[in-house]
Design an enzyme around this catalytic site. Structure first.
Site, PDB file in Angstrom:
ATOM      1  N   HIS A 219       0.738  -1.179   0.111  1.00  0.00           N
ATOM      2  CA  HIS A 219      -0.013   0.005  -0.045  1.00  0.00           C
ATOM      3  C   HIS A 219       0.717   1.318  -0.163  1.00  0.00           C
ATOM      4  O   HIS A 219       0.505   2.393   0.080  1.00  0.00           O
ATOM      5  CB  HIS A 219      -0.708  -0.014   1.180  1.00  0.00           C
ATOM      6  CG  HIS A 219      -2.038   1.066   1.089  1.00  0.00           C
ATOM      7  ND1 HIS A 219      -1.899   1.860   2.123  1.00  0.00           N
ATOM      8  CD2 HIS A 219      -3.141   0.978   0.448  1.00  0.00           C
ATOM      9  CE1 HIS A 219      -3.316   2.545   2.000  1.00  0.00           C
ATOM     10  NE2 HIS A 219      -4.051   2.219   0.694  1.00  0.00           N
ATOM     11  N   HIS A 396      -9.210  11.788   2.358  1.00  0.00           N
ATOM     12  CA  HIS A 396      -8.396  10.542   2.183  1.00  0.00           C
ATOM     13  C   HIS A 396      -6.962  10.713   3.089  1.00  0.00           C
ATOM     14  O   HIS A 396      -6.024  10.039   2.802  1.00  0.00           O
ATOM     15  CB  HIS A 396      -8.054  10.198   0.547  1.00  0.00           C
ATOM     16  CG  HIS A 396      -7.338   9.059   0.540  1.00  0.00           C
ATOM     17  ND1 HIS A 396      -6.109   8.670  -0.054  1.00  0.00           N
ATOM     18  CD2 HIS A 396      -7.764   7.725   0.638  1.00  0.00           C
ATOM     19  CE1 HIS A 396      -5.702   7.557  -0.369  1.00  0.00           C
ATOM     20  NE2 HIS A 396      -7.041   6.426   0.200  1.00  0.00           N
TER      21      HIS A 396
END
Length: 478
Positions: A219, A396
């Site tokens: 990620h 985010h």
């Protein structure tokens, strides 16, 4: 009767397997047992392919010990200036945080470097503009690692500039995740490969599924240019991060551009991942670890986390910073799924009079993760934590601000997947002017957010509570 007995034995075997395998993490085991009860056999098949512990694999243990040996004894990094005691911090507020500094020093290969210049970037447009400029100026190499790399306007814009630089003789290396970038056609990378660039996929979906590692994703979002400029943060490569997703709209995110020693630490993480995906060990030479012109500057620590590490470093840094707070803890996160230690630290801080505020999305990219996040809200509100929902678009950004001595951003969400399953990387900052910049951005986010009031939230309907229960039940797997 025989078939019923065999089915019962099979079911007991499945339950026992999960209970024995997950005894270290009861919440995760309970989540898998719930799935098993709802979907007998099918749930166990999912568990078999998804839930295996990455760090307990013998191959990974051998690789980790080998890498440590080579990094420390055979391939020493160039000498960088690091902080050896809390009194050496330029920020006076950090000098008294001996417990926090004790934790910082305990992490292998995660030194607090002091020769850095940092630029905090609050949007993908700003980040992409500077990244493209730095890539255009590259002379020796460009290294990029991204969870998602879309085949769209910005995806192709970066792809095209990398092709041009590769044709100029610059070394170009790209890693993308096999699940995150699954929708990007494999032929997307053909042009870059023909130009001489190298592209590799981290754990392709098919291979990862049958190797029982599909749950472990890279990620990270890293760009390193010529070893002296690095980028890290929450932004992948794609149009949606510039607000072009019709569902999510405006995309609020945070990245940082770093020059100096911390860029070398980002380089080291990329090189370790590069060796993992293709087996090539890049040399620890001045070509990749050049001398830079940042003689003095900010204190920055690059903190990689992953399921192949001995310690849960990012989780532990969050916890240590929270318990060091005296005035404020400000958090932005797209997914609020803390483990019990962080939940207790936040509640305890608020009860002790610390100003604890958390901003989560108002618009969700995943309903299930939103339900899971909301399932924690009421108990946080009862403890005095203030929780807000971002209304301008999709939140985010993954940021933490503690008093005036600590700020952090990077790729890790405040959720169990980021703490225990994903390969992540964060950057921690300790200089007051950088912490102040993160604080200013947070206060701007508050202006675009709506506070969740305890009285109104407690009156939510049974259906909403049921959704939150489902989300909370599955939270250890999200």
């Amino acid at each position: 009767m025989i078939w019923l007995t065999l089915a019962l034995i099979l079911f007991i075997f499945q339950v026992a397997t999960i209970m024995i395998a997950e005894y270290r993490r009861p919440s995760k085991g309970f989540a898998w047992l719930s799935i098993l009860f709802l979907l007998p056999i099918v749930g166990f098949v999912f568990y078999y392919f998804i839930a295996r512990e990455y760090r307990h694999r013998k191959m990974i243990r051998r690789r980790s010990s080998r890498d440590v040996d080579q990094k420390v004894h055979r391939h020493p990094l160039p000498v960088v200036k690091t902080i050896q005691s809390a009194e050496q911090f330029p920020n006076p507020a950090m000098r008294g945080e001996t417990r926090l500094f004790g934790l910082l020093r305990s992490f292998p290969d995660a030194a607090v470097t002091v020769c850095n210049e940092t630029t905090v970037l609050a949007s993908a447009q700003e980040t992409y503009r500077l990244m493209l400029q730095d890539i255009e100026r590259a002379e020796h190499h460009i290294h990029m690692l991204y969870y998602i790399w879309n085949d769209d306007i910005y995806g192709r814009k970066f792809h095209d500039v990398l092709i041009r630089k590769a044709l100029e003789g610059v070394e170009v290396r790209v890693i993308y995740d096999g699940i995150g970038a699954y929708s990007t056609p494999k032929g997307f990378w053909d042009g870059l490969r023909r130009a001489g660039g190298q592209v590799h996929c981290f754990l392709p979906a098919f291979i990862a599924l049958f190797d029982k590692r599909i749950n472990f994703r890279n990620h990270r979002k890293i760009t390193v240019v010529d070893g002296n400029i690095g980028y890290v943060g929450g932004i992948n490569i794609g149009d949606e991060y510039t607000g072009k997703d019709k569902k999510l709209g405006y995309w609020r995110d945070t990245s940082v551009r770093i020059e100096g020693d911390a860029a070398l630490e980002l380089q080291r993480t990329f090189m370790n991942d590069w060796e993992l995906v293709c087996g090539e060990r890049l040399p620890y030479s001045e070509d990749y670890y050049p001398k830079h012109g940042v003689a003095e500057g900010e204190a920055v620590q690059i903190v990689p986390g992953g399921p192949d590490t001995q310690w849960d470093m990012i989780l532990e840094m969050y916890f240590a910073s929270f318990i060091s707070a005296k005035e404020r803890i400000y958090v932005t996160t797209p997914y609020l799924i803390p483990d019990q230690s962080l939940l207790m630290a936040l509640k305890t801080a608020a009860l002790a009079g610390v100003d604890v505020r958390i901003v989560i999305p108002g618009i969700a990219d995943s309903k299930l993760t939103l339900w899971a996040s909301l399932s924690y809200v009421e108990e946080l509100l009862l403890a005095g934590v203030r929780v807000y929902r971002y209304c301008k678009g999709f939140m985010h950004a993954k940021t933490v601000v503690v008093d005036t001595h600590f700020a952090m951003t990077g790729t890790a969400n405040m959720d169990l997947r980021s703490f225990f399953s994903n390969f992540e990387i964060n950057a921690a900052f300790f200089d007051e002017h950088i912490v102040r910049r993160f604080l200013e951005d947070f206060l701007l986010d508050l202006d675009n957010s709506e506070e969740i009031e305890l009285r109104g939230f407690a009156r939510r309907g049974r259906l909403q509570r049921a959704k939150e229960t489902i989300g909370r039940l599955l939270a250890p797997l999200l």
